[in-house]
Design a protein around this motif. Structure first.
Motif, mmCIF file in Angstrom:
data_model
loop_
_atom_site.group_PDB
_atom_site.id
_atom_site.type_symbol
_atom_site.label_atom_id
_atom_site.label_comp_id
_atom_site.label_asym_id
_atom_site.label_seq_id
_atom_site.Cartn_x
_atom_site.Cartn_y
_atom_site.Cartn_z
ATOM 1 N N UNK A 288 0.787 -1.375 -0.078
ATOM 2 C CA UNK A 288 -0.097 -0.042 -0.006
ATOM 3 C C UNK A 288 0.816 1.161 -0.101
ATOM 4 N N UNK A 289 1.943 1.165 0.820
ATOM 5 C CA UNK A 289 2.748 2.446 0.803
ATOM 6 C C UNK A 289 3.614 2.630 -0.564
ATOM 7 N N UNK A 290 3.826 1.413 -1.229
ATOM 8 C CA UNK A 290 4.371 1.657 -2.572
ATOM 9 C C UNK A 290 3.405 2.345 -3.420
ATOM 10 N N UNK A 291 2.213 1.775 -3.360
ATOM 11 C CA UNK A 291 1.221 2.330 -4.371
ATOM 12 C C UNK A 291 0.948 3.748 -4.137
ATOM 13 N N UNK A 292 0.988 4.111 -2.676
ATOM 14 C CA UNK A 292 1.018 5.670 -2.442
ATOM 15 C C UNK A 292 2.083 6.332 -2.981
ATOM 16 N N UNK A 293 3.158 5.854 -3.159
ATOM 17 C CA UNK A 293 4.419 6.720 -3.471
ATOM 18 C C UNK A 293 4.498 6.351 -4.825
ATOM 19 N N UNK A 294 3.826 5.791 -5.470
ATOM 20 C CA UNK A 294 4.120 5.557 -7.009
ATOM 21 C C UNK A 294 4.574 6.855 -7.758
ATOM 22 N N UNK A 295 3.497 7.758 -7.606
ATOM 23 C CA UNK A 295 3.831 9.041 -8.415
ATOM 24 C C UNK A 295 5.318 9.700 -7.903
ATOM 25 N N UNK A 296 5.822 9.436 -6.883
ATOM 26 C CA UNK A 296 6.987 10.092 -6.566
ATOM 27 C C UNK A 296 8.443 9.393 -7.034
ATOM 28 N N UNK A 297 7.945 7.883 -7.114
ATOM 29 C CA UNK A 297 9.232 7.054 -7.731
ATOM 30 C C UNK A 297 9.540 7.424 -8.893
ATOM 31 N N UNK B 191 23.907 -3.266 -11.936
ATOM 32 C CA UNK B 191 23.234 -2.478 -13.008
ATOM 33 C C UNK B 191 21.892 -3.018 -13.371
ATOM 34 N N UNK B 192 20.923 -2.078 -12.547
ATOM 35 C CA UNK B 192 19.668 -2.665 -12.524
ATOM 36 C C UNK B 192 18.567 -1.703 -12.708
ATOM 37 N N UNK B 193 17.717 -2.148 -13.444
ATOM 38 C CA UNK B 193 16.416 -1.342 -13.727
ATOM 39 C C UNK B 193 15.320 -1.312 -12.490
ATOM 40 N N UNK B 194 15.014 -0.407 -12.278
ATOM 41 C CA UNK B 194 14.000 -0.569 -11.032
ATOM 42 C C UNK B 194 13.389 1.108 -10.566
ATOM 43 N N UNK B 195 12.631 0.952 -9.588
ATOM 44 C CA UNK B 195 11.967 2.131 -9.027
ATOM 45 C C UNK B 195 12.898 2.893 -8.112
ATOM 46 N N UNK B 196 12.858 4.135 -7.996
ATOM 47 C CA UNK B 196 13.845 4.878 -7.092
ATOM 48 C C UNK B 196 13.154 6.008 -6.310
ATOM 49 N N UNK B 197 13.566 5.956 -5.091
ATOM 50 C CA UNK B 197 12.961 6.922 -3.996
ATOM 51 C C UNK B 197 14.064 8.283 -4.196
ATOM 52 N N UNK B 198 13.614 9.499 -4.367
ATOM 53 C CA UNK B 198 14.231 10.526 -4.452
ATOM 54 C C UNK B 198 14.996 10.751 -3.136
ATOM 55 N N UNK B 199 16.353 10.906 -3.014
ATOM 56 C CA UNK B 199 17.022 11.063 -1.818
ATOM 57 C C UNK B 199 17.447 12.734 -1.653
ATOM 58 N N UNK B 200 18.145 12.933 -2.963
ATOM 59 C CA UNK B 200 18.759 14.248 -2.927
ATOM 60 C C UNK B 200 17.677 15.421 -2.850
ATOM 61 N N UNK B 201 16.670 15.031 -3.594
ATOM 62 C CA UNK B 201 15.587 16.381 -3.341
ATOM 63 C C UNK B 201 14.948 16.413 -1.984
ATOM 64 N N UNK B 202 15.363 15.368 -1.165
ATOM 65 C CA UNK B 202 14.910 15.676 0.303
ATOM 66 C C UNK B 202 16.004 16.055 1.328
ATOM 67 N N UNK B 203 17.117 16.083 0.609
ATOM 68 C CA UNK B 203 18.403 16.616 1.467
ATOM 69 C C UNK B 203 18.181 17.796 2.215
ATOM 70 N N UNK B 204 17.909 18.646 1.777
ATOM 71 C CA UNK B 204 17.395 20.208 2.390
ATOM 72 C C UNK B 204 16.717 20.085 3.763
ATOM 73 N N UNK B 205 15.487 19.521 3.201
ATOM 74 C CA UNK B 205 14.571 19.384 4.170
ATOM 75 C C UNK B 205 14.871 18.535 5.403
ATOM 76 N N UNK B 206 15.695 17.380 5.061
ATOM 77 C CA UNK B 206 16.220 16.555 6.176
ATOM 78 C C UNK B 206 17.400 17.365 7.078
ATOM 79 N N UNK B 207 18.338 17.950 6.335
ATOM 80 C CA UNK B 207 19.179 18.797 7.020
ATOM 81 C C UNK B 207 18.437 19.859 7.966
ATOM 82 N N UNK B 208 17.474 20.431 7.548
ATOM 83 C CA UNK B 208 16.728 21.540 8.476
ATOM 84 C C UNK B 208 16.063 20.863 9.572
ATOM 85 N N UNK B 209 15.436 19.441 9.298
ATOM 86 C CA UNK B 209 14.751 18.912 10.582
ATOM 87 C C UNK B 209 15.955 18.621 11.321
ATOM 88 N N UNK B 210 17.084 18.004 10.976
ATOM 89 C CA UNK B 210 17.969 17.551 12.034
ATOM 90 C C UNK B 210 18.544 18.666 12.835
#
Ligand code: ME8
Length: 525
Positions: free
Chosen positions: A106-115, A158-177
């Protein structure tokens, strides 16, 4: 309604039986849970096993078993060990549980659009089930780099797959931390996280695996050719369990995630980013991640895949076989020997030394001497009245004893288990010195009965307090001291510890066999 305190351990891999390292995290988590219960708070302790992924599939294949059958066997080793060590959890999650698998889908389905769907090139550490980008490997170049975390060889991927954005969240995480300086503890790990975040994070984290390579995993809901990356699956347990139990409102966010320092990146980078992408607010992030140190053998981390493990079951049932409270001795050693957060060296000698000195000579001796004197001088009944004379000595021990609960509270708010135990043992040492200075045997000889009973009254009160405050650390020893004093049940409330006097009727002592038989018995037994 006050929030239930929600504490978690990592979900341990079922590729092999548990060792001391795993028991360390679980003993610490159990100790904190018991401490909060003793304070009268509602607590939920979650533990379990991580059963998917290549590493488990490989271990099962090596054992000639199907992964699920293999996991079913190994999981029992964890359950048995937790029972042996008195780990009292509220739920045991296996990542192969259908309710969890469904929640992950269910979580993956919910995140489908951001992957993002893409092909990944990089390196993979199978023992750690972790990706490394060339960037993260830094100076390591060439065809055989090693894992920056465990130093074992990496495999090219070397793999084809689905990817969660990390770097796009870096600023947010830095501020949160930055805004939450206790998000990660101890401070060394908080600093480590900050340095990690000063470098650009990999752009993405691949959260699927091609079935052609790893078939043992949760089927990705939107791709028949992929399973979910084991870390993505396992981390989600912390939130899937409260949800499928219908207790998310009461439990979430987690109060403490206990982990070892080896999995800091997964918990302090991937996990908050996953939650952030799932739409959780800053206030819904886990409150604290405590990354403790490693138990080592010589210079090396104790690890299943390095094969240098010490089996806690053998320590408890064989090395300590003559100890009536062997599991508590082991718990005491783990929590007292090394400040929580630092690395420690495990050795049988160190364990036996703690048993002989702190537990045998100090604690056991205090209990034994006090109760034997009450037998002899008070016809085995707890003396109630404060005695005349020497009020200064009594007062000094009394104030030390009644201050222990507050000191315990302070130490455990910082998860400083060793300092909490040090405080308790300081009281034990002082009480032993009080026996020497008051010399009850001389008072008896001189016929100072009132003073003699007063001294034994002070000592019985100290034992009552020690029994209460030791409860989270050594639950069976705590119950034994309580019962030997002739008190009913087991210590229930920490708030009773600061009351003086707390024993209100002149009860008869129960039998009081020695709590920690002498070392020789272990050697010759
Ligand atoms: O990492 N000293 O599982 P794992 C101290 N499945 N603690 C140690 C230790 C040592 N030598 N060795 C292990 C995983 N530990 C993942 C976790 S969570 C969603 C998924 C402890 O079986 C420590 O807590 O390799 C470490 O983090 C954990 O066991 C790793 O257990």
């Amino acid at each position: 309604m006050p929030k239930t305190i929600y504490i978690t351990t990592p979900l341990y891999y079922v590729n092999a039986a548990p060792h001391i390292g795993h028991s360390y995290t679980s003993v610490a988590a159990d100790c904190l849970a018991r401490y909060h219960r003793l304070r009268g708070e509602e607590v939920f302790l979650l533990t379990g096993t991580d059963e998917h992924g290549q590493k488990i599939a490989q271990a099962a294949a090596a054992a000639g078993k199907a992964p699920q059958a293999f996991a079913d066997e190994v999981v029992e080793r964890f359950r048995e060990l937790w029972s042996l060590l008195g780990i009292r959890y509220d739920y045991f999650i296996r990542t192969t549980e259908p309710r969890h698998e469904q929640a992950v889908r269910e979580v993956l389905t919910q995140l489908r659009g951001t992957l993002k769907q893409a092909t990944y090139q990089g390196w993979y550490c199978t023992p750690d089930e972790t990706f490394w980008t060339q960037e993260e490997l830094g100076h390591q170049s060439g065809s055989s780099p090693t894992c920056p975390s465990c130093q074992r060889p990496l495999e090219p991927t070397n793999e084809e797959g689905w990817y969660l954005p990390l770097r796009a969240n870096q600023r947010w995480l830095q501020a949160f931390v930055a805004e939450h300086p206790t998000f990660v503890q101890p401070e060394t790990r908080y600093n480590e996280l900050n340095s990690l975040l000063e470098q650009p994070l990999p752009e993405y984290l691949c959260i699927t695996r091609p079935k052609s390579r790893v078939s043992w995993g949760i089927a990705a809901p939107f791709s028949p050719n992929h399973v979910v990356y084991v870390w993505f699956d396992a981390l989600l347990n912390y939130i899937t369990v409260p949800k499928f139990l219908g207790r998310a409102q009461e439990l979430w966010p987690a109060d403490v995630h206990f982990i070892g320092k080896d999995i800091l990146r997964h918990h302090a980078v991937y996990w908050p980013i996953m939650l952030h992408e799932m739409g959780l607010s800053d206030a819904q992030m886990p409150r604290r991640i405590f990354a403790h140190g490693w138990w080592k053998i010589g210079e090396q981390k104790m690890s299943k895949s390095l094969g240098n493990i010490v089996d806690p079951t053998i320590v408890v049932t064989q090395l300590l076989k003559d100890q009536p409270y062997a599991a508590d001795v082991y718990r005491y050693f783990l929590l007292r020997e090394v400040p929580f957060g630092q690395d420690g060296l495990f050795s049988e000698e160190a364990l036996v030394k703690r048993l002989t000195t702190d537990l045998g000579n100090d604690l056991g001796n205090l209990v034994n001497r006090t109760l034997s004197m009450i037998d002899r001088y008070c016809a085995s009944r707890l003396p109630l009245a404060a005695g005349p004379g020497c009020a200064v000595d009594d007062e000094s021990l009394r104030s030390l004893a009644t201050a222990v609960p507050a000191a315990l509270e302070q130490a455990l708010s910082e998860l400083n288990f060793s300092s909490a135990l040090e405080t308790i043992m300081r009281l034990v040492t002082e009480a032993n010195q009080y026996i020497e200075s008051q010399a009850p045997w001389s008072l008896a000889k001189a016929g100072h009965t009132a003073r003699l009973h007063g001294v034994l009254h002070v000592l019985a009160e100290v034992l009552r307090i020690v029994a209460i405050v030791l409860q989270p650390f050594m639950p069976s020893v705590s119950a034994a001291i309580w019962q030997q004093l002739g008190l009913e049940g087991v210590p229930q409330r920490l708030s009773d510890a600061a009351r003086w006097p707390g024993i209100s009727d002149s009860r008869a002592l129960a039998a009081h066999p020695v709590l920690f038989p002498r070392m020789e018995a272990i050697k010759t037994g």
